[in-house]
Design an enzyme around this catalytic site. Structure first.
Site, PDB file in Angstrom:
ATOM      1  N   ASP A  40       0.826  -1.213   0.000  1.00 40.70           N
ATOM      2  CA  ASP A  40       0.000   0.000   0.000  1.00 40.70           C
ATOM      3  C   ASP A  40       0.866   1.271   0.000  1.00 40.70           C
ATOM      4  O   ASP A  40       2.108   1.191  -0.044  1.00 40.70           O
ATOM      5  CB  ASP A  40      -0.949  -0.054   1.193  1.00 40.70           C
ATOM      6  CG  ASP A  40      -2.312   0.559   0.904  1.00 40.70           C
ATOM      7  OD1 ASP A  40      -2.420   1.353  -0.044  1.00 40.70           O
ATOM      8  OD2 ASP A  40      -3.270   0.248   1.630  1.00 40.70           O
ATOM      9  N   TRP A  57      -2.642   3.327  -6.134  1.00 40.99           N
ATOM     10  CA  TRP A  57      -3.797   4.193  -6.370  1.00 40.99           C
ATOM     11  C   TRP A  57      -3.730   4.968  -7.692  1.00 40.99           C
ATOM     12  O   TRP A  57      -4.204   6.110  -7.773  1.00 40.99           O
ATOM     13  CB  TRP A  57      -3.974   5.199  -5.227  1.00 40.99           C
ATOM     14  CG  TRP A  57      -3.854   4.640  -3.845  1.00 40.99           C
ATOM     15  CD1 TRP A  57      -4.195   3.376  -3.425  1.00 40.99           C
ATOM     16  CD2 TRP A  57      -3.361   5.314  -2.683  1.00 40.99           C
ATOM     17  NE1 TRP A  57      -3.942   3.237  -2.090  1.00 40.99           N
ATOM     18  CE2 TRP A  57      -3.432   4.406  -1.602  1.00 40.99           C
ATOM     19  CE3 TRP A  57      -2.865   6.596  -2.455  1.00 40.99           C
ATOM     20  CZ2 TRP A  57      -3.023   4.750  -0.309  1.00 40.99           C
ATOM     21  CZ3 TRP A  57      -2.467   6.933  -1.171  1.00 40.99           C
ATOM     22  CH2 TRP A  57      -2.554   6.022  -0.115  1.00 40.99           C
ATOM     23  N   GLY A  58      -3.084   4.395  -8.688  1.00 40.32           N
ATOM     24  CA  GLY A  58      -3.045   5.072  -9.990  1.00 40.32           C
ATOM     25  C   GLY A  58      -2.103   6.263 -10.039  1.00 40.32           C
ATOM     26  O   GLY A  58      -2.117   7.035 -10.995  1.00 40.32           O
ATOM     27  N   GLN A  59      -1.241   6.416  -9.008  1.00 43.51           N
ATOM     28  CA  GLN A  59      -0.347   7.580  -8.981  1.00 43.51           C
ATOM     29  C   GLN A  59       0.958   7.311  -9.759  1.00 43.51           C
ATOM     30  O   GLN A  59       1.272   6.177 -10.087  1.00 43.51           O
ATOM     31  CB  GLN A  59      -0.024   7.939  -7.528  1.00 43.51           C
ATOM     32  CG  GLN A  59      -1.252   8.421  -6.768  1.00 43.51           C
ATOM     33  CD  GLN A  59      -0.959   8.764  -5.317  1.00 43.51           C
ATOM     34  OE1 GLN A  59       0.156   8.618  -4.842  1.00 43.51           O
ATOM     35  NE2 GLN A  59      -1.977   9.231  -4.608  1.00 43.51           N
ATOM     36  N   ALA A  60       1.700   8.383 -10.002  1.00 38.70           N
ATOM     37  CA  ALA A  60       3.042   8.328 -10.604  1.00 38.70           C
ATOM     38  C   ALA A  60       3.032   7.564 -11.935  1.00 38.70           C
ATOM     39  O   ALA A  60       4.025   6.920 -12.282  1.00 38.70           O
ATOM     40  CB  ALA A  60       4.048   7.706  -9.624  1.00 38.70           C
ATOM     41  N   ASP A  99      -9.628   3.468  -3.455  1.00 37.50           N
ATOM     42  CA  ASP A  99     -10.349   2.245  -3.118  1.00 37.50           C
ATOM     43  C   ASP A  99     -11.721   2.124  -3.771  1.00 37.50           C
ATOM     44  O   ASP A  99     -12.452   3.106  -3.920  1.00 37.50           O
ATOM     45  CB  ASP A  99     -10.537   2.156  -1.600  1.00 37.50           C
ATOM     46  CG  ASP A  99      -9.248   1.766  -0.889  1.00 37.50           C
ATOM     47  OD1 ASP A  99      -8.207   1.623  -1.559  1.00 37.50           O
ATOM     48  OD2 ASP A  99      -9.294   1.600   0.338  1.00 37.50           O
TER      49      ASP A  99
END
Ligand SMILES: *[C@@H]1O[C@H](CO)[C@@H](O)[C@H](O)[C@H]1NC(C)=O
Ligand SMILES: *[C@@H]1O[C@H](CO)[C@@H](O)[C@H](O)[C@H]1NC(C)=O
Ligand SMILES: *[C@@H]1O[C@H](CO)[C@@H](O)[C@H](O)[C@H]1NC(C)=O
Length: 415
Positions: A158, A207-210, A228
């Site tokens: 996470d 979470w779909g970042q970077a 989420d």
């Protein structure tokens, strides 16, 4: 002096491209696991922090008794809140909560392995997990060795409680998000996992970042595309719309994760639950059930055990997901798209989502489906397992209920 000027300009950006990324591990994910999108169950959506070994072993037994194991479900995964709040002061290992797990995590692992299933655990690429238990940042080697020593097969990693000095620059070094601080946090665990002998399927819960879809496959087997999930049509429809923009990232050992299943939770209609399952299957997202399996209805079990959708999802020859296509010359553009085509060992498939709020007749031209043309075709309904009568040419129309998904295998008709 031109040379000096250029190198004078180039040096700072080279130094930036080096930075912490230069010394970060570059080991990719194991090729002994994670070729196909994971199929399993996870504690979070069902129980959040209220977990125990008895609930987890009960779920594993239900995999067997409900026929989920036979259908291909394999992973029984523990999410957050399994640990004590502090590490062992001598070994620095994370310690399982002895009340929740009187036989430790290795005890649960033994029970799950005895059923022919696999076990997953959860940690975090920060100082603490989202619920405030020890995170693995800076402890990657110890934790990877501890987890594999317990017999762990899968790690969900996470993204909470990241120290401020790990914040990403607006543009990552060298313009490649693989060099971003976010990626480095995940690369550190990938390197530690690669140092173990036991293969671990590695899920980047970022979470779909970077822009993770551009580098995820260099680090793990799957990566989350969003925050989420929740048990609403708006979540299902939003995450499909997000994921379809990045389907070229999907392949063997390489899966966009639309997050865990909500079938059995909230008040999704039966049609919405069918779309939830079908879209995760045809886009080749991991499918991790997230409910008390004992409470699933016959209808819900039939959805999650649908053999033909699972066969598309688990096809070991064709790696790609179904992708959107333009159904007819003047089909409207919708978000998310409604028409998808894909190929499996069985042949060509078409999936149609009715994203509208009333039942509708959906039409597609065979010639618009990649791989099909102006010939005659028979259709097979992947939900019922039955052939649709007659041969069809030109186009095909089908009534689709609100938020439902139609699923077909299409074959050239014999003359
Ligand atoms: C942040 O600080 C810690 C502790 O000093 C250090 O180990 C780590 O490398 C730093 N991270 C970055 C991205 O510089
Ligand atoms: C559920 O997910 C949707 C889509 O991501 C989001 O807009 C909504 O706020 C979420 N609802 C809850 C209760 O978290
Ligand atoms: C459906 O049609 C296929 C050929 O297109 C055939 O092989 C199969 O046996 C048929 N199935 C049923 C249930 O009739």
């Amino acid at each position: 002096m031109l040379f000096t000027l250029l190198s004078g300009l180039a040096l700072p950006s080279l130094a930036a491209a080096a930075g912490i990324s230069a010394s970060a591990p570059t080991a990719g994910p194991s090729k002994s696991t994670g070729k196909l999108p994971a199929l399993g169950w996870n504690t979070w959506n069902a129980y959040a922090c209220d977990i125990s070994d008895s609930k987890i072993i009960a779920a594993a037994n239900q995999f067997v008794s409900l026929g989920l194991k036979d259908a291909g479900y394999q992973y029984v995964n523990i999410d957050d809140c399994w640990a004590e709040k502090t590490r062992d002061s001598n070994t620095k290992q994370i310690v399982p909560d002895p009340t929740k797990f009187p036989n430790g995590i290795s005890g649960v692992a033994n029970s799950i392995h005895a059923l022919g299933l696999k076990i997953g655990i959860y940690s975090d690429a920060g100082t603490e997990t989202c619920a405030g238990y020890p995170g693995s940042l800076g402890y990657e080697e110890i934790d990877a060795a501890t987890f594999t020593g317990w017999g762990i097969d899968y790690l969900k990693y996470d993204n909470c409680n990241v120290p401020s000095n790990w914040t990403d620059a607006a543009i990552p070094p060298g313009g490649d998000w693989y060099n971003s601080n976010s990626a480095v946090r995940y690369r550190q665990m990938a390197g530690a996992l690669a140092d173990q002998t036991r293969p671990v399927q590695f899920e980047l819960c970022i979470w779909g970042q970077a822009e993770v879809w551009t580098w995820g496959a260099r680090v793990g087997h799957s990566w989350r595309m969003s925050t989420d999930a929740n048990a609403t049509w708006s979540y299902i429809s939003n995450i499909i719309a997000i994921n379809v923009q990045h389907l070229s990232s999907v392949g063997f050992y390489s899966h966009n994760d639309m997050d865990m299943m909500e079938i059995g939770n909230g008040d999704l209609t039966t049609e919405e639950q069918r779309t939830h399952f079908a879209a995760w299957a045809f886009l080749k997202s991991p499918i991790l059930l997230g409910t008390d399996l004992n409470k699933l209805s016959t209808t819900q079990l039939a959805i999650i055990k649908n053999a033909e959708l699972l066969a598309f999802h688990q096809d070991s020859t064709f790696s790609g997901p179904a992708v959107p296509f333009t159904a007819t010359a003047n089909a409207p553009v919708t978000s998310p798209p409604e028409y998808y085509a894909g190929t499996s060992t069985k042949g060509t498939h078409v999936f149609i989502i009715n994203t509208g709020s009333s039942p509708a007749t959906k039409k597609f031209s065979f010639a618009n489906v990649p791989g099909l043309g102006s010939g005659k075709y028979t259709l097979h309904d992947m939900w019922t397992g039955l052939n649709i009568s007659g041969t069809h040419s030109g186009s095909y129309s089908v009534k689709v209920a609100t938020h439902d998904t139609a699923a077909f295998l299409i074959e050239a008709a014999e003359y």
